[in-house]
Motif scaffolding. Structure first.
Motif, mmCIF file in Angstrom:
data_model
loop_
_atom_site.group_PDB
_atom_site.id
_atom_site.type_symbol
_atom_site.label_atom_id
_atom_site.label_comp_id
_atom_site.label_asym_id
_atom_site.label_seq_id
_atom_site.Cartn_x
_atom_site.Cartn_y
_atom_site.Cartn_z
ATOM 1 N N THR A 510 37.601 61.085 -19.704
ATOM 2 C CA THR A 510 38.679 60.693 -18.795
ATOM 3 C C THR A 510 38.900 61.811 -17.775
ATOM 4 O O THR A 510 39.187 62.959 -18.142
ATOM 5 C CB THR A 510 39.982 60.422 -19.554
ATOM 6 O OG1 THR A 510 39.782 59.349 -20.460
ATOM 7 C CG2 THR A 510 41.108 60.061 -18.580
ATOM 8 N N GLY A 511 38.720 61.476 -16.466
ATOM 9 C CA GLY A 511 38.968 62.438 -15.404
ATOM 10 C C GLY A 511 40.408 62.353 -14.935
ATOM 11 O O GLY A 511 41.011 61.272 -14.929
ATOM 12 N N ASN A 512 40.985 63.490 -14.532
ATOM 13 C CA ASN A 512 42.391 63.554 -14.138
ATOM 14 C C ASN A 512 42.552 64.225 -12.778
ATOM 15 O O ASN A 512 41.915 65.254 -12.500
ATOM 16 C CB ASN A 512 43.199 64.326 -15.184
ATOM 17 C CG ASN A 512 43.158 63.661 -16.547
ATOM 18 O OD1 ASN A 512 43.804 62.641 -16.774
ATOM 19 N ND2 ASN A 512 42.374 64.238 -17.460
ATOM 20 N N GLY A 513 43.392 63.653 -11.938
ATOM 21 C CA GLY A 513 43.666 64.216 -10.622
ATOM 22 C C GLY A 513 45.107 64.002 -10.219
ATOM 23 O O GLY A 513 45.866 63.300 -10.908
ATOM 24 N N ASN A 514 45.490 64.600 -9.065
ATOM 25 C CA ASN A 514 46.868 64.470 -8.596
ATOM 26 C C ASN A 514 46.878 64.546 -7.074
ATOM 27 O O ASN A 514 46.442 65.546 -6.496
ATOM 28 C CB ASN A 514 47.743 65.582 -9.177
ATOM 29 C CG ASN A 514 49.211 65.406 -8.847
ATOM 30 O OD1 ASN A 514 49.630 64.342 -8.379
ATOM 31 N ND2 ASN A 514 50.005 66.430 -9.082
ATOM 32 N N ILE A 515 47.333 63.482 -6.401
ATOM 33 C CA ILE A 515 47.478 63.479 -4.950
ATOM 34 C C ILE A 515 48.833 64.089 -4.624
ATOM 35 O O ILE A 515 49.869 63.529 -4.957
ATOM 36 C CB ILE A 515 47.354 62.064 -4.370
ATOM 37 C CG1 ILE A 515 45.958 61.493 -4.659
ATOM 38 C CG2 ILE A 515 47.607 62.063 -2.866
ATOM 39 C CD1 ILE A 515 45.774 60.065 -4.199
ATOM 40 N N THR A 516 48.820 65.251 -3.972
ATOM 41 C CA THR A 516 50.065 65.953 -3.657
ATOM 42 C C THR A 516 50.517 65.731 -2.225
ATOM 43 O O THR A 516 51.651 66.040 -1.886
ATOM 44 C CB THR A 516 49.891 67.464 -3.909
ATOM 45 O OG1 THR A 516 48.803 67.950 -3.112
ATOM 46 C CG2 THR A 516 49.590 67.735 -5.382
ATOM 47 N N THR A 553 52.274 59.656 -3.519
ATOM 48 C CA THR A 553 51.648 60.787 -4.186
ATOM 49 C C THR A 553 51.800 60.646 -5.691
ATOM 50 O O THR A 553 52.592 59.826 -6.175
ATOM 51 C CB THR A 553 52.278 62.103 -3.715
ATOM 52 O OG1 THR A 553 53.691 62.077 -4.016
ATOM 53 C CG2 THR A 553 52.089 62.284 -2.222
ATOM 54 N N GLY A 554 51.070 61.460 -6.448
ATOM 55 C CA GLY A 554 51.217 61.440 -7.898
ATOM 56 C C GLY A 554 49.899 61.577 -8.630
ATOM 57 O O GLY A 554 48.817 61.530 -8.051
ATOM 58 N N ALA A 555 50.004 61.749 -9.966
ATOM 59 C CA ALA A 555 48.838 61.948 -10.817
ATOM 60 C C ALA A 555 48.127 60.617 -11.062
ATOM 61 O O ALA A 555 48.719 59.539 -10.976
ATOM 62 C CB ALA A 555 49.263 62.579 -12.134
ATOM 63 N N PHE A 556 46.827 60.711 -11.390
ATOM 64 C CA PHE A 556 46.047 59.511 -11.710
ATOM 65 C C PHE A 556 44.925 59.884 -12.669
ATOM 66 O O PHE A 556 44.596 61.066 -12.852
ATOM 67 C CB PHE A 556 45.480 58.883 -10.439
ATOM 68 C CG PHE A 556 44.478 59.744 -9.720
ATOM 69 C CD1 PHE A 556 43.126 59.699 -10.026
ATOM 70 C CD2 PHE A 556 44.893 60.626 -8.723
ATOM 71 C CE1 PHE A 556 42.212 60.500 -9.363
ATOM 72 C CE2 PHE A 556 43.984 61.437 -8.048
ATOM 73 C CZ PHE A 556 42.634 61.374 -8.374
ATOM 74 N N THR A 557 44.328 58.881 -13.315
ATOM 75 C CA THR A 557 43.191 59.070 -14.205
ATOM 76 C C THR A 557 42.065 58.146 -13.788
ATOM 77 O O THR A 557 42.293 57.105 -13.165
ATOM 78 C CB THR A 557 43.560 58.789 -15.669
ATOM 79 O OG1 THR A 557 43.967 57.426 -15.783
ATOM 80 C CG2 THR A 557 44.684 59.702 -16.135
ATOM 81 N N SER A 558 40.831 58.548 -14.128
ATOM 82 C CA SER A 558 39.656 57.714 -13.859
ATOM 83 C C SER A 558 38.727 57.825 -15.058
ATOM 84 O O SER A 558 38.482 58.931 -15.570
ATOM 85 C CB SER A 558 38.925 58.197 -12.592
ATOM 86 O OG SER A 558 39.737 58.056 -11.458
#
Length: 880
Positions: A510-516, A553-558
């Protein structure tokens, strides 16, 4: 893109009814005023339906408030007419008197009409003095002020000058007491040693449009100065901080300055650098109003001096040069010194000045004391030029000359736009700025302009950043006025961060990111995770998974799938909007591996002290790659273990008994182990000396090196290769140890870079030593040699009895060597050897061969004769 159009309406009211034959004459403005000349702009507006020739010009007087053609006038002719037609004219006035007020009217006389028409009266006042300066040619000339204790300034001092550079060149000196030395040596010492006096000069950074004060540089060296424009430059040191002012405004500097007293003269127009060979740091342009102070001037003192100059008796003034000598661009060859206007009388000396013409001579200088009023600066709006981050800023400027105190003077208006991402009230001193244009007011005239600035080409804006912008106008290089602040945000890509992955499996993660930040425009059209096992900075051209669009904006998973077990991957989050794609930082992870089936090493292993071992590498069966290794117990000294590859390598430093070492290899799926046995033995030093008959050279009392076909030595320094064998003292047929090496021209046998042979220490009995070569009889020691010690030495060359059965050839008095000619190494020199050599000699065979008995690279009769001689003597091997 929005479009805004501006319309300027100029409404002129005419206060009288004009007749059909009338002509209206208007004196628009007076400009280019000097001490003795001025220019006027006039318009002749015809209201006649007929065409007439007019004599026109200006008439002027210093005593008559309503001058007429009876006073001094200029005269030209113009052909004009037709209702509504006009003709703008430029008129030059000459022969004016310094510091005098003149009344001026434009006029036009028609002989046909018998009438003269006049404009309203304007005034001009010529400057109160003839301002002069020195123009330097940039190659040879300068002003020298001899060294004086008053000029030795190191703690508090100020340098001021007006400069007008014609060319901006590296380190061009304005005022300098610094000396950079020379490469010319006298008695090993520089003829002109370096010194650290104070210096104000152009910068050393291309394109040299900045300033350097005692080694401190203005951070803006690209467009701080413009050629052929006047600048007031001031360098102030208050004992702790150095500050540079340009046109009354401080500019930022970098680096750290230093200064010390020197015996050098002060030079104006040249850096005090390397004068032998000739100095290349000369100033090309005009310099005026130079002053040096033994105190740090305040901001108000700087502004006053810039606008009005100095009286010459101010406190702290060391020397002051107004340059008001000679005739501008005239013949001034009789002038050799520059007057000091201060009370100290520090005369300057003109060096290499032509003092004729318009260069390397006195020329017209700057004028001081101007004032202006009615200044209006407006920052209007910002507009996007294209669909990328390029912006156009619009502003307007208006300036009206003071028509009471400054009617006859000319005023410079430099204007444009300044902006900053950090300073909400941007200025030209600490923000990115662009001088859009320069105009001059003259007489009672004014200037007005709507201007625009392409910020992308002038300021390299940063995407997605808020900026503050203001229009500005600088009057006479002195006071700067600003418009209102306008705020705008540049287009920009989003900002996205990459977080650590989670739920790591063998093929899924599971990859994790965050659009700020969504960027500008604020909408993300695509976002997600990209990854690669080979590219350390993965992008959308590598494997990736898209999460679609996003407006917040906010965190997300892929979810990342289809991965390979036990492999390291590099991961970045990404987000795309209208302006492009942005990436987060790179994180890495390794998928869960599959445990290997087995691991093994070559074993057992015996190695020797001070001898590099052959590296031991593991053999892996099954599973995914092992990612880490451990070994227990610790390896003997000098050996190393690579925890990433499992390889054992190195050079042992001490003996060690045979020991089992357990190596464990692991990955995220499990681990396996193997045992490797290692024994370390110390070494003995074996020194053996022998001569070989075939290579012996009586002339040199040494051996010649073996040659190849071209006659070049086969080996770098050796004669040939040899083999040394140790045979059991009780049974010669039992070879206990064998080692290969080289034999030198002096007979010493060695290996590698050593001067001896290296062998294991566990051989401690007595052994027969046998030396073997490719075409000489094997020769054995007369008796067994003890190997009980750590160093063994044996010399075959001193006596035939040193060989078993005295089986040695005498080469010279007291010198013995091994018999040559055993080509087939069967232990006997016989007809088989002789026939082989004889056959090849008839074919003129060349090269490095056993049949070349004397090693000269050619099989010939000399080789045959050696074999024949030893064959006839029935020579053969002798050993126990």
């Amino acid at each position: 893109m929005k479009k805004i159009f501006f319309f300027f309406l100029l409404c002129l009211g005419i206060g009288q009814i004009v007749q059909a034959t009338d002509l209206q004459v208007t004196l628009n403005y007076i400009y280019n005023i000097t001490q003795t000349t001025a220019s006027a702009d006039a318009t002749l507006q015809s209201y006649s339906s007929e065409y007439y020739t007019y004599t026109y010009g200006v008439c002027y007087s210093s005593t008559n408030a309503t001058p007429s053609t009876s006073d001094t006038k200029t005269s030209s002719s113009v052909y004009t007419g037709g209702t509504g037609r006009n003709s703008a004219q430029t008129i030059s006035m000459t022969g004016l008197t310094v510091n005098t007020t003149y009344y001026v009217r434009a006029y036009a006389t028609s002989a046909a009409l018998g009438k003269t028409f006049y404009s309203s009266v304007d005034t001009l006042k010529t400057p109160p003095y003839v301002s002069r300066a020195l123009k330097f040619n940039g190659t040879t000339d300068y002003v020298a002020i001899p060294n004086n204790s008053l000029l030795d300034l190191t703690t508090n001092y100020t340098i001021t000058a007006w400069i007008k550079p014609a060319i901006c060149s590296q380190f061009a000196g304005i005022v300098s007491k610094r000396h950079t030395g020379t490469s010319i040596l006298q008695g090993g010492v520089p003829a002109y040693p370096s010194s650290k006096g104070y210096v104000l000069r152009l910068a050393g950074n291309s394109p040299y449009k900045g300033l350097d004060f005692d080694g401190e540089y203005t951070s803006n060296y690209t467009n701080l100065l413009t050629i052929n424009s006047w600048y007031h430059v001031v360098a102030v040191y208050n004992g702790s901080t150095r500050t540079i002012y340009v046109n009354g405004n401080s500019v930022s500097v970098t680096s750290t300055g230093d200064v010390a007293t020197t015996t050098d003269s002060v030079k104006i127009g040249a850096d005090n650098g390397n004068f032998f060979p000739p100095n290349t740091h000369y100033f090309n342009g005009t310099i005026d109003e130079v002053s040096i102070w033994n105190k740090a001037l305040s901001q108000s003192e700087i502004t006053s001096g810039m606008n009005n100059g100095f009286t010459g008796n101010e406190t702290g003034l060391v020397t002051y040069y107004k340059f008001d000598q000679g005739t501008p661009s005239g013949t001034n060859t009789s002038i050799t010194t520059l007057n000091d206007a201060s009370t100290n009388g520090l005369t300057g000396y003109l060096r290499h000045m032509a003092l004729t013409g318009s260069s390397s001579n006195f020329v017209t200088g700057v004028y001081l004391g101007s004032t202006v009023i009615n200044k209006t600066i407006s920052t209007l709006y910002v507009d996007y030029l294209t669909d990328v981050a390029i912006y156009m800023l619009y502003g307007s400027v208006y300036m009206q000359s003071d028509n009471t105190n400054s009617t006859s003077e000319s005023h410079k208006c430099s204007y444009g736009m300044c902006w900053s991402s950090t300073n909400s009230m941007p200025t030209i001193a600490n923000s990115t700025y662009y001088e859009n244009n320069t105009k001059y007011t003259t007489g009672n005239g004014n200037i007005s302009d709507l201007f625009q600035v392409n910020t992308n080409s002038k300021g390299a804006l940063t995407a997605g950043t808020t900026y503050y912008a203001r229009a500005y106008c600088t009057i006479d290089n002195a006071t700067t006025y600003y418009g209102d602040v306008l705020t705008f945000e540049t287009y920009g890509t989003p900002t996205v961060a990459t977080s650590a992955v989670s739920s790591v499996g063998t093929t899924t993660v599971t990859g994790n990111g965050n659009i700020t930040y969504l960027g500008n425009p604020a909408s993300v059209s695509d976002y997600g995770i990209c990854w690669s096992s080979t590219a350390t900075t993965p992008s959308l051209s590598d494997s990736h998974v898209s999460n679609g669009t996003k407006t917040t904006t906010g965190a997300f998973t892929s979810s990342m799938t289809g991965l390979t077990p036990g492999v390291k991957y590099y991961v970045r989050a990404y987000a795309t909007n209208y302006m492009g794609t942005a990436y987060g930082s790179v994180v890495s992870f390794t998928t869960t591996g599959i445990a290997p089936t087995s691991i093994s090493y070559p074993t057992p292993n015996t190695f020797y002290v001070d001898t590099a071992i052959t590296a031991l590498s593991p053999t892996i069966v099954g599973g995914t790659a092992i990612t880490s290794y451990t070994i227990s117990p610790n390896l003997p000294g000098g050996l190393s273990f690579n925890s990433s590859t499992g390889i054992i390598s190195g050079t042992p430093t001490a003996e060690s008994s045979a020991t089992n070492y357990t190596v464990t290899g692991s990955n995220t799926g499990g681990s396996v182990s193997a045992v490797v046995n290692i024994r370390i033995l110390s070494i003995k030093q074996l020194s053996v000396k022998a001569y070989l008959e075939g290579f012996w050279n009586n002339a040199t009392a040494n051996m010649d090196q073996c040659k190849n076909t071209t006659g070049t030595a086969v080996f770098t320094s050796a004669v040939d290769t040899v083999t040394v064998e140790l045979h059991s003292s009780s049974s010669y047929s039992n070879i206990a140890y064998s080692i290969h090496g080289y034999i030198g021209q002096d007979g010493n046998i060695y290996s590698g870079s050593l001067t001896y042979l290296k062998m294991p220490s566990n051989y401690s009995d007595s052994y027969y030593i046998t030396v073997k070569t490719r075409n000489h009889l094997a020769t054995t020691t007369a008796s067994a040699v003890s190997f009980a010690g750590s160093s063994i030495s044996y010399d075959f060359t001193t006596d035939a009895n040193k060989a078993y059965g005295s089986n040695m050839k005498q080469l010279a008095s007291g010198v013995y060597g091994c018999y040559a000619g055993d080509v087939n190494q069967d232990g006997t020199i016989n007809s088989v050897d002789d026939n082989t050599v004889n056959t090849l000699s008839k074919n003129f065979t060349t090269g490095y061969r056993p049949e070349d008995i004397n090693g000269d690279g050619l099989v010939d009769t000399s080789d045959v004769s050696i074999v024949d001689r030893n064959m006839n003597s029935s020579v053969s091997v002798s050993h126990p």
